[in-house]
Design an enzyme around this catalytic site. Structure first.
Site, PDB file in Angstrom:
ATOM      1  N   ASP A 122      40.038  29.833  34.443  1.00 50.69           N
ATOM      2  CA  ASP A 122      39.841  31.143  35.061  1.00 50.69           C
ATOM      3  C   ASP A 122      38.682  31.019  36.056  1.00 50.69           C
ATOM      4  OD1 ASP A 122      40.071  34.018  35.396  1.00 50.69           O
ATOM      5  OD2 ASP A 122      38.211  34.175  34.263  1.00 50.69           O
ATOM      6  N   SER A 123      38.552  32.032  36.892  1.00 53.63           N
ATOM      7  CA  SER A 123      37.433  32.066  37.826  1.00 53.63           C
ATOM      8  C   SER A 123      36.092  32.136  37.092  1.00 53.63           C
ATOM      9  CB  SER A 123      37.580  33.295  38.729  1.00 53.63           C
ATOM     10  OG  SER A 123      37.670  34.460  37.923  1.00 53.63           O
ATOM     11  N   CYS A 167      43.755  33.460  35.192  1.00 57.50           N
ATOM     12  CA  CYS A 167      43.180  34.361  36.203  1.00 57.50           C
ATOM     13  C   CYS A 167      44.279  35.099  36.977  1.00 57.50           C
ATOM     14  CB  CYS A 167      42.364  33.499  37.161  1.00 57.50           C
ATOM     15  SG  CYS A 167      41.556  34.404  38.468  1.00 57.50           S
ATOM     16  N   GLU A 192      31.557  42.928  32.405  1.00 54.23           N
ATOM     17  CA  GLU A 192      30.616  41.820  32.173  1.00 54.23           C
ATOM     18  C   GLU A 192      29.245  42.328  31.746  1.00 54.23           C
ATOM     19  OE1 GLU A 192      30.751  38.647  34.982  1.00 54.23           O
ATOM     20  OE2 GLU A 192      32.844  38.290  34.451  1.00 54.23           O
ATOM     21  N   CYS A 198      44.283  41.938  35.680  1.00 50.54           N
ATOM     22  CA  CYS A 198      43.012  41.218  35.793  1.00 50.54           C
ATOM     23  C   CYS A 198      42.512  40.912  34.388  1.00 50.54           C
ATOM     24  CB  CYS A 198      42.004  42.081  36.548  1.00 50.54           C
ATOM     25  SG  CYS A 198      40.328  41.442  36.504  1.00 50.54           S
ATOM     26  N   HIS A 222      39.787  40.978  32.874  1.00 46.28           N
ATOM     27  CA  HIS A 222      38.781  41.811  32.199  1.00 46.28           C
ATOM     28  C   HIS A 222      39.322  43.141  31.661  1.00 46.28           C
ATOM     29  CE1 HIS A 222      36.367  38.957  34.353  1.00 46.28           C
ATOM     30  NE2 HIS A 222      35.232  39.488  33.961  1.00 46.28           N
TER      31      HIS A 222
HETATM   32  N1  DGL Z   1      39.544  36.518  36.612  1.00 42.03           N
HETATM   33  C1  DGL Z   1      39.724  37.386  37.742  1.00 42.03           C
HETATM   34  C2  DGL Z   1      41.147  37.956  37.702  1.00 42.03           C
HETATM   35  O1  DGL Z   1      41.785  38.012  36.664  1.00 42.03           O
HETATM   36  C3  DGL Z   1      38.705  38.503  37.768  1.00 42.03           C
HETATM   37  C4  DGL Z   1      37.318  38.048  38.162  1.00 42.03           C
HETATM   38  C5  DGL Z   1      37.262  37.513  39.581  1.00 42.03           C
HETATM   39  O2  DGL Z   1      37.353  38.298  40.533  1.00 42.03           O
HETATM   40  O3  DGL Z   1      37.150  36.316  39.728  1.00 42.03           O
HETATM   41  O4  DGL Z   1      41.646  38.362  38.711  1.00 42.03           O
END
Ligand code: DGL
Length: 270
Positions: free
Chosen positions: A11-12, A74, A152, A186, A188
């Site tokens: 993931d990012s 992600c 977060e 997303c 989160h």
């Molecule tokens: N993990 C990213 C997503 O699911 C969210 C956080 C980011 O913008 O990197 O899109």
């Protein structure tokens, strides 16, 4: 045939831990190697070329750990950079297509909302996949980027005023358009699903892409006969531990992350 190699998840940043959590629930015997690109997060505000470059690095890192399958946890990578997986030597699962199939199954009035990062919404990926399968659907796309730092920060408790206000703003269009299903596109957003339900009403169906990706992962391992009957170890790598790593990781995984089990890697040197 069993295969004891780990599943690779990336993931990012740490958001992909919400997807990892679902994979652990469904596949408790699998070893997992997680990579979170915490040094370069967020991806959701960046352009496609940068996201693709980062995704290639992340995939390369996981391959160096001898993984048997890669999950792009992600939403942003899955919508903008899935093509980076075309030449991977292992199977690849992304988080968009299966969540779209679930939404299509769930909707009764064919009015589907998508809540995701700016980059994901700009890609139009969910919308095009939905319309391919359900041409007369109405798809309402909303960029909810601000919910990422809110989660977060741990502002996820019931009634938190910042969360409440952000959810109110981001769900306004969904309400006006009478959607009955919302894809949480997303990483989160499963953590704020109660707040979204409260705003939208109990009758709305929220699609958790972690659940749908975990199911697809299980099916793929079964289909290829490469389940691990006796694993269950989890190893975490990040590109930056940051100041609030433990807190954020625990919020997203839903359990304490032992930092001795987390290694920092220089992703530029892979
Ligand atoms: N993990 C990213 C997503 O699911 C969210 C956080 C980011 O913008 O990197 O899109």
């Amino acid at each position: 045939m069993a295969d004891n190699r780990p599943i690779g998840v990336f993931d990012s940043g740490l958001g992909g831990l919400t997807v990892t959590k679902e994979i652990i629930k469904l596949l408790p015997n699998e070893d997992i190697v997680y990579f979170g690109d915490t040094g370069r997060v967020p991806y959701g505000t960046k352009g496609p070329e940068t996201i693709k470059k980062y995704a290639l690095d992340d995939e390369k890192f996981l391959l160096s750990k001898d993984v048997k399958l890669i999950v792009a946890a992600c939403g942003t990578v899955s919508s903008v950079a899935s093509d980076t997986a075309e030449n991977l030597p292992v199977p690849f699962i992304e988080v968009i297509s299966n969540s779209v199939l679930s939404a299509i199954k769930a909707t009764k009035n064919k009015r589907i909302g998508v809540l995701a990062t700016g980059a994901t919404i700009k890609s139009g990926k969910h919308k095009s996949l939905i319309l391919e399968k359900l041409p007369n659907a109405t798809v309402i796309e909303v960029s909810g980027t601000l919910l990422v730092p809110i989660v977060e920060e741990g502002f996820i408790e019931d009634g938190n005023p910042i969360l409440k206000e952000a959810v109110k703003i981001y769900t306004k269009k969904f309400k006006e358009e009478n959607v009955d299903t919302i894809i949480l596109g997303c990483t989160h957003f499963p953590l704020v699903c109660d707040a979204i339900k409260k705003e939208m009403g109990e009758n709305v169906t929220l699609i958790n892409m972690g659940e749908t990706a975990a199911k697809a992962t299980k099916e793929k391992l079964e289909e290829l006969g490469i389940l691990n009957p006796s694993g269950g170890k989890h190893k975490f790598y990040v590109s930056d531990k940051g100041a609030t790593f433990e807190k954020t990781a625990s919020v997203l995984l839903g359990e304490n992350v032992d930092s001795s089990n987390v290694e920092t890697v220089d992703i530029n040197k892979i």
